[in-house]
Design a protein around this motif. Structure first.
Motif, PDB file in Angstrom:
ATOM      1  N   PHE A  12      -6.133   5.365   2.584  1.00 43.87           N
ATOM      2  CA  PHE A  12      -7.418   5.430   1.905  1.00 43.87           C
ATOM      3  C   PHE A  12      -7.352   6.436   0.764  1.00 43.87           C
ATOM      4  CE2 PHE A  12      -8.488   3.689   6.007  1.00 43.87           C
ATOM      5  CZ  PHE A  12      -9.507   2.793   5.734  1.00 43.87           C
ATOM      6  N   PRO A  13      -7.983   6.139  -0.364  1.00 42.98           N
ATOM      7  CA  PRO A  13      -7.952   7.071  -1.495  1.00 42.98           C
ATOM      8  C   PRO A  13      -8.826   8.296  -1.218  1.00 42.98           C
ATOM      9  CG  PRO A  13      -9.431   5.259  -1.968  1.00 42.98           C
ATOM     10  CD  PRO A  13      -8.775   4.935  -0.650  1.00 42.98           C
ATOM     11  N   ASP A  14      -8.490   9.404  -1.863  1.00 44.15           N
ATOM     12  CA  ASP A  14      -9.353  10.573  -1.734  1.00 44.15           C
ATOM     13  C   ASP A  14     -10.627  10.336  -2.539  1.00 44.15           C
ATOM     14  OD1 ASP A  14      -9.150  11.989  -4.530  1.00 44.15           O
ATOM     15  OD2 ASP A  14      -7.086  11.500  -3.989  1.00 44.15           O
ATOM     16  N   ALA A  15     -11.653  11.110  -2.210  1.00 42.63           N
ATOM     17  CA  ALA A  15     -12.984  10.896  -2.786  1.00 42.63           C
ATOM     18  C   ALA A  15     -12.983  11.014  -4.304  1.00 42.63           C
ATOM     19  CB  ALA A  15     -13.972  11.886  -2.175  1.00 42.63           C
ATOM     20  N   GLY A  16     -12.216  11.979  -4.826  1.00 39.42           N
ATOM     21  CA  GLY A  16     -12.190  12.189  -6.271  1.00 39.42           C
ATOM     22  C   GLY A  16     -11.611  11.004  -7.014  1.00 39.42           C
ATOM     23  N   THR A  17     -10.486  10.484  -6.524  1.00 42.94           N
ATOM     24  CA  THR A  17      -9.851   9.326  -7.161  1.00 42.94           C
ATOM     25  C   THR A  17     -10.748   8.105  -7.053  1.00 42.94           C
ATOM     26  OG1 THR A  17      -7.683  10.192  -6.536  1.00 42.94           O
ATOM     27  CG2 THR A  17      -7.783   7.891  -7.207  1.00 42.94           C
ATOM     28  N   CYS A  55      -7.592   2.644  -4.806  1.00 46.64           N
ATOM     29  CA  CYS A  55      -7.700   1.499  -3.900  1.00 46.64           C
ATOM     30  C   CYS A  55      -7.261   1.874  -2.487  1.00 46.64           C
ATOM     31  CB  CYS A  55      -6.815   0.349  -4.377  1.00 46.64           C
ATOM     32  SG  CYS A  55      -7.165  -0.247  -6.039  1.00 46.64           S
ATOM     33  N   VAL A  56      -7.804   1.164  -1.514  1.00 45.82           N
ATOM     34  CA  VAL A  56      -7.276   1.193  -0.152  1.00 45.82           C
ATOM     35  C   VAL A  56      -6.059   0.274  -0.140  1.00 45.82           C
ATOM     36  CG1 VAL A  56      -7.741   0.681   2.271  1.00 45.82           C
ATOM     37  CG2 VAL A  56      -9.594   1.504   0.795  1.00 45.82           C
TER      38      VAL A  56
END
Length: 286
Positions: A12-17, A55-56
């Motif tokens: 899962f991507p980090d919140a910032g990205t 993206c996930v």
């Protein structure tokens, strides 16, 4: 979890990205299907193309026996694997996100074939929104020499030469008989991946990445596949890298490869809500 018995990786991507790239929209889930013998450390380099875009990603490579044995003899073991992969979307509650595929070689395309069939026929997955698919070095059909090259590379140096030659000989005979000589009959029992997707393709756009220098998958097979599905109304884009070997386009042209994959994903996202998407949905329902 429904997919506990298959060896996959999800990132899962980090919140910032996520916020930087997909503000106000659902981030895509990219499912990467590796080539036969692909190690996850190699597949993870491709997933970073999409992770860095917010993206996930879900990574999975089918076991060698399913690619080289089960499919050759018509045992549809990959069909149940396809079901488990799609169920991962529900396990992690990302089934409402747009879905995108990145498929490698015939090993990945064999599994993709069963995913496509499930999305065509299984009501459970009717609400999934597929954006498109990148297909790297596939699909190929009826190429015994290419299949032998792929198996040779997959077996590697750790196996004894005598055993390797025995395995290669048995595999060559099996493929030649079942997939070439007897295929006009056996196709009614088990159609190969190439014909199955070519004859009933999914409606979403495809981006075919290949090379004339590929010694495993013939470039003409890919070009004929593109022509066939285009005639059925499927948007197809392609790129011939000319000089790179089988599944080595990213290694040889990393910046160009990355840019093309990301640009295609973004274009599919933009088109997914427009009139072309509705037209493709109609094509898929036929």
């Amino acid at each position: 979890m429904a997919a506990d018995d298959i060896d996959y990786n999800i990132v899962f991507p980090d919140a910032g990205t996520l916020e930087r790239h997909w503000q106000g929209t659902k981030e895509p889930v990219v499912i990467l299907l590796g080539w036969a013998g692909c190690k996850d450390k190699h597949l993870s380099k491709y997933s970073s193309i999409y992770n860095d875009k917010g993206c996930v990603t879900i990574r999975y490579t089918a076991p060698l026996k399913t690619v080289f044995i089960s499919e050759t003899f018509g045992y549809k073991e990959l069909s149940s694997t396809a079901l488990k992969l799609l169920e991962i979307l529900y396990d992690y509650e990302v089934e409402n996100s747009p879905v995108f595929f990145h498929v490698f070689s015939n090993g990945g395309f064999m599994l993709y074939r069963y995913i496509v069939e499930l999305l065509h026929s299984d009501q459970q997955f009717s609400s999934l929104r597929v954006l498109g698919a990148v297909v790297d070095s596939a699909p190929g059909s009826g190429n015994v020499q290419g299949a032998l090259r792929a198996l040779t590379a997959t077996l590697g140096p750790q196996i004894s030469p005598a055993l390797k030659y025995v395995l290669l000989a048995l595999f060559a005979v099996s493929v030649f008989l079942l997939r070439i000589v007897l295929y006009p009959v056996t196709k009614f029992i088990h159609k190969n991946h190439y014909d199955a997707v070519r004859e009933r393709p999914p409606a979403w756009p495809h981006f075919l990445l290949y090379s004339r220098a590929d010694q495993v998958i013939r470039h003409r097979d890919i070009e004929l596949f593109a022509e066939a599905v285009t005639k059925k109304g499927v948007p197809v884009h392609s790129c011939d890298f000319t000089s790179s070997a089988h599944v080595c386009h990213f290694r040889d042209f990393p910046e160009q490869y990355t840019r093309k994959c990301r640009d295609f994903l973004v274009a599919c996202m933009k088109d997914s809500e427009g009139p072309e998407a509705k037209k493709r949905q109609y094509v898929q329902s036929q």
